[in-house]
Scaffold this motif. Structure first.
Motif, short mmCIF file in Angstrom:
data_model
loop_
_atom_site.label_atom_id
_atom_site.label_comp_id
_atom_site.label_asym_id
_atom_site.label_seq_id
_atom_site.Cartn_x
_atom_site.Cartn_y
_atom_site.Cartn_z
N HIS A 81 0.82 -1.21 0.00
CA HIS A 81 0.00 0.00 0.00
C HIS A 81 0.86 1.27 0.00
O HIS A 81 0.88 2.04 0.97
N PRO A 82 1.59 1.50 -1.12
CA PRO A 82 2.51 2.66 -1.15
C PRO A 82 1.81 4.02 -1.24
O PRO A 82 2.41 5.03 -0.91
N GLY A 83 0.54 4.06 -1.67
CA GLY A 83 -0.15 5.36 -1.82
C GLY A 83 -0.74 5.82 -0.50
O GLY A 83 -1.47 5.08 0.15
N THR A 84 -0.40 7.06 -0.11
CA THR A 84 -0.84 7.52 1.22
C THR A 84 -2.16 8.26 1.18
O THR A 84 -2.64 8.72 2.21
N GLY A 85 -2.75 8.42 0.03
CA GLY A 85 -4.02 9.13 -0.04
C GLY A 85 -3.85 10.63 0.00
O GLY A 85 -4.69 11.35 0.52
N VAL A 132 12.72 10.33 -4.60
CA VAL A 132 12.70 9.24 -3.62
C VAL A 132 11.75 9.59 -2.47
O VAL A 132 11.00 8.75 -1.99
N GLY A 133 11.76 10.85 -2.08
CA GLY A 133 10.90 11.27 -0.98
C GLY A 133 9.42 11.08 -1.28
O GLY A 133 8.68 10.50 -0.50
N GLN A 134 8.99 11.54 -2.46
CA GLN A 134 7.55 11.53 -2.76
C GLN A 134 7.04 10.19 -3.26
O GLN A 134 5.93 9.79 -2.98
N LEU A 135 7.88 9.53 -4.05
CA LEU A 135 7.39 8.32 -4.71
C LEU A 135 8.17 7.08 -4.28
O LEU A 135 8.07 6.04 -4.90
N GLY A 136 8.98 7.23 -3.21
CA GLY A 136 9.90 6.16 -2.80
C GLY A 136 9.23 4.81 -2.64
O GLY A 136 9.71 3.81 -3.17
N LEU A 158 3.68 -5.53 -15.06
CA LEU A 158 3.68 -5.41 -13.60
C LEU A 158 3.63 -3.94 -13.19
O LEU A 158 2.85 -3.54 -12.32
N TYR A 159 4.42 -3.15 -13.87
CA TYR A 159 4.49 -1.73 -13.54
C TYR A 159 3.16 -1.01 -13.80
O TYR A 159 2.71 -0.19 -13.02
N GLU A 160 2.49 -1.37 -14.90
CA GLU A 160 1.22 -0.72 -15.23
C GLU A 160 0.18 -1.01 -14.15
O GLU A 160 -0.57 -0.13 -13.74
N ALA A 161 0.14 -2.27 -13.69
CA ALA A 161 -0.84 -2.63 -12.67
C ALA A 161 -0.52 -1.91 -11.35
O ALA A 161 -1.41 -1.32 -10.73
N VAL A 162 0.75 -1.92 -10.96
CA VAL A 162 1.14 -1.25 -9.70
C VAL A 162 0.83 0.24 -9.79
O VAL A 162 0.25 0.83 -8.88
N ALA A 163 1.22 0.86 -10.91
CA ALA A 163 1.06 2.32 -11.03
C ALA A 163 -0.41 2.71 -10.97
O ALA A 163 -0.77 3.65 -10.25
N ALA A 164 -1.27 1.97 -11.68
CA ALA A 164 -2.69 2.36 -11.69
C ALA A 164 -3.29 2.23 -10.29
O ALA A 164 -4.03 3.11 -9.83
N ILE A 165 -2.93 1.17 -9.59
CA ILE A 165 -3.51 0.99 -8.24
C ILE A 165 -2.88 1.99 -7.26
O ILE A 165 -3.57 2.55 -6.40
N PHE A 166 -1.58 2.28 -7.45
CA PHE A 166 -0.94 3.30 -6.60
C PHE A 166 -1.65 4.64 -6.78
O PHE A 166 -1.97 5.33 -5.80
N ILE A 167 -1.93 5.01 -8.02
CA ILE A 167 -2.57 6.31 -8.26
C ILE A 167 -3.97 6.33 -7.63
O ILE A 167 -4.38 7.31 -7.03
N SER A 168 -4.68 5.20 -7.71
CA SER A 168 -6.02 5.22 -7.10
C SER A 168 -5.91 5.28 -5.58
O SER A 168 -6.77 5.89 -4.93
N GLN A 169 -4.84 4.72 -5.01
CA GLN A 169 -4.66 4.84 -3.55
C GLN A 169 -4.40 6.30 -3.18
O GLN A 169 -4.95 6.84 -2.23
N VAL A 170 -3.53 6.94 -3.99
CA VAL A 170 -3.19 8.33 -3.72
C VAL A 170 -4.42 9.23 -3.86
O VAL A 170 -4.59 10.20 -3.15
#
Ligand code: ASP
Length: 487
Positions: free
Chosen positions: A117-121, A285-289, A378-390
């Motif tokens: 769960h890398p996206g902090t909302g 690294v700070g924002q998207l680490g 793999l990256y496309e799936a992670v990125a899309a879900i990360f963006i929806s978390q954010v």
């Protein structure tokens, strides 16, 4: 195994000299880039970076010049030299491997991004970078299918088709008097601010298309595959043309052998220039680490655990030597960020170092470099879900299944060129109801992720060629080489 003698060590070093120098080139590039960056306070100008990049650029140009003739000639000669049922079986094995590994990569990515769960909302804390492309899922999918059937094969060598959506023009509000605008009302009578109209759905935008610069490799792959099958079927009547393409394919491989000698310096300057160009690392690294960490864990686990396990299960041999022999290819993939540009180097390494039958390597590698991109999926799936978390968008099971399907399609549709995954990402975002411009949230530093995912894309293609070669060995031994493909 006895203790290595001095002679055996010298012999091993000699035969692997180029690989060793290329890997040294990667580290040399990092050191050179960091030292040049640290050597002065002010930023390096684009012109200065261009000078540093020059040697690397030449190397890349040489590799790129081989792609088109190599893909067309290799596919035609390899497929044409096999009978239809055998080429069908080899193709089916390759495609089954591609689909299985891509699905494994997507599932792994989704598992990791949901667990870590890398996206902090909080999307406001992330600095957006670059621009995005506007497109809908249906247009992206239809463009992918359209590209498979180029209307003009010569044009396909230079341009590719792309649907373009244009925002509908908003008529200017009529002026009643000098100071006020006529009120435009909704159907329910509430006023709409004419200077700030509601956003229209992309589906309502004006549809047009363009032929954008860049080879339509997918179209050429489909055409060459059909051409190879046809020449094979024509028997002795097709033999002269088959011999012609075989000769072109051989010539390209010989030139590749020469170009490869530039890899150590080419790789070094490509990497040094990229390091000079990049933004401050700390900010990224700070924002998207955590997001980067999730993608990196995923692609390395997939490339160095999942894929090797699949390889071992089917070939009953350990993959270490095989992967070691691909080291120079992986270094080239890392420094060029392009599966297509790495293709000549990959085919050479597979045939010369890993002993893969040229009929397999030249058949499955051009197809793999075009449609099989595990790292990208793999990256496309992670990125899309990360963006929806954010963005705090809740995802249902249905959404997650939709992400896995579109991420697979997006990786197939992505071209083997730097950061092509970002273009097809729009379709994955669209499935979870996110706007295309949200891609800009993950653009900072994407160039680095791109290099790692390209490495895994190429590793996946190469292990696939090894696996298909193993499964097809017996059948190939029984088929005489109709037109000599050996070097
Ligand atoms: N650069 C990648 C490749 O060439 C594609 C991507 O993920 O953007 O394989």
């Amino acid at each position: 195994m006895g203790t290595p003698t001095r002679e055996s060590v010298v012999k091993a070093l000699k035969s692997n000299a180029l690989t060793i120098f290329t890997i040294l080139g990667v580290f040399g590039g990092v050191v050179l880039g960091i030292s040049l960056r640290a050597s002065r306070e002010e930023k390096w100008t684009p012109r200065e970076i261009m000078y540093v990049n020059f040697i690397g650029e030449l190397f890349l140009r040489m590799l790129k010049s081989l792609i088109l003739p190599l893909i067309v000639a290799s596919l035609i000669s390899a497929i044409g030299s096999l009978d239809l049922s055998l080429s069908g079986r080899i193709g089916a094995r390759a495609v089954t491997y591609y689909m299985t590994t891509t699905v494994c990569a997507v599932v792994l990515g989704i598992f990791l991004v949901l667990t870590i769960h890398p996206g902090t909302g909080d999307s406001t804390s992330i600095a957006r970078a670059g621009t995005s492309y506007n497109g809908t899922t249906v247009d992206t999918l239809m463009d992918l299918i359209r590209k498979m059937f180029p209307p003009n094969i010569v044009q396909a060598c230079i341009f590719h088709y792309r649907t373009v959506l244009k925002a509908p023009e908003i008529p200017p509000a009529p002026i009643i008097n000098e100071s006020s605008l006529l009120a435009i009302v909704n159907e329910d009578g509430s006023a709409i601010d004419p200077t700030n109209p509601p956003p229209a759905s992309l589906l309502d935008w004006e549809i047009s298309h363009e032929y954008a610069q860049g080879t339509n490799i997918m179209g050429l792959v489909v055409f060459s595959t059909v051409m190879g099958m046809t020449l094979g079927k024509m028997g002795h009547k097709g033999a002269p043309l088959l011999a012609f393409f075989t000769c072109v394919s051989q010539a390209m491989m010989i030139i590749t052998g020469w170009v490869i000698w530039f890899s150590p310096v080419g790789v070094m300057f490509l990497i040094a220039a990229k390091i000079l160009e990049m933004d401050s690392f700390g900010v990224i690294v700070g924002q998207l680490g955590m997001y980067y960490l999730t993608v990196m864990i995923g692609i390395f686990f997939h490339g160095f655990v999942v894929l090797p396990i699949i390889y071992v299960v089917f070939t009953r041999t350990l993959p270490f030597r095989f992967i070691g022999n691909m080291a120079q290819t992986l270094a080239t993939a890392f420094s060029t960020a392009s599966s297509s540009a790495t293709l000549p180097v990959a085919i050479a390494a597979l045939e010369e170092k890993n002993g893969i039958d040229p009929r397999v390597a030249r058949f499955v590698m051009p197809i793999g470099a075009t449609i099989n991109m595990d790292g990208t999926a793999l990256y496309e799936a992670v990125a899309a879900i990360f963006i929806s978390q954010v963005r705090n968008v809740p995802l249902s099971l249905g959404n997650i299944i939709a992400v896995s399907i579109t991420a697979t399609a997006a990786s197939i549709g992505a071209a083997g060129i730097p950061q092509a995954g970002l273009v097809t990402m729009v379709m994955v975002l669209d499935t979870v109801g996110l706007p295309a411009e949200d891609v800009t949230l993950i653009l900072a530093g994407d160039w680095l992720l791109d290099r790692f995912r390209t490495m895994i894309n190429v590793l996946g293609d190469s292990l696939g060629a090894g696996l298909v070669n193993h499964l097809s060995k017996r059948e190939l031994e029984n088929v005489p080489v109709a037109v000599e493909l050996e070097k």
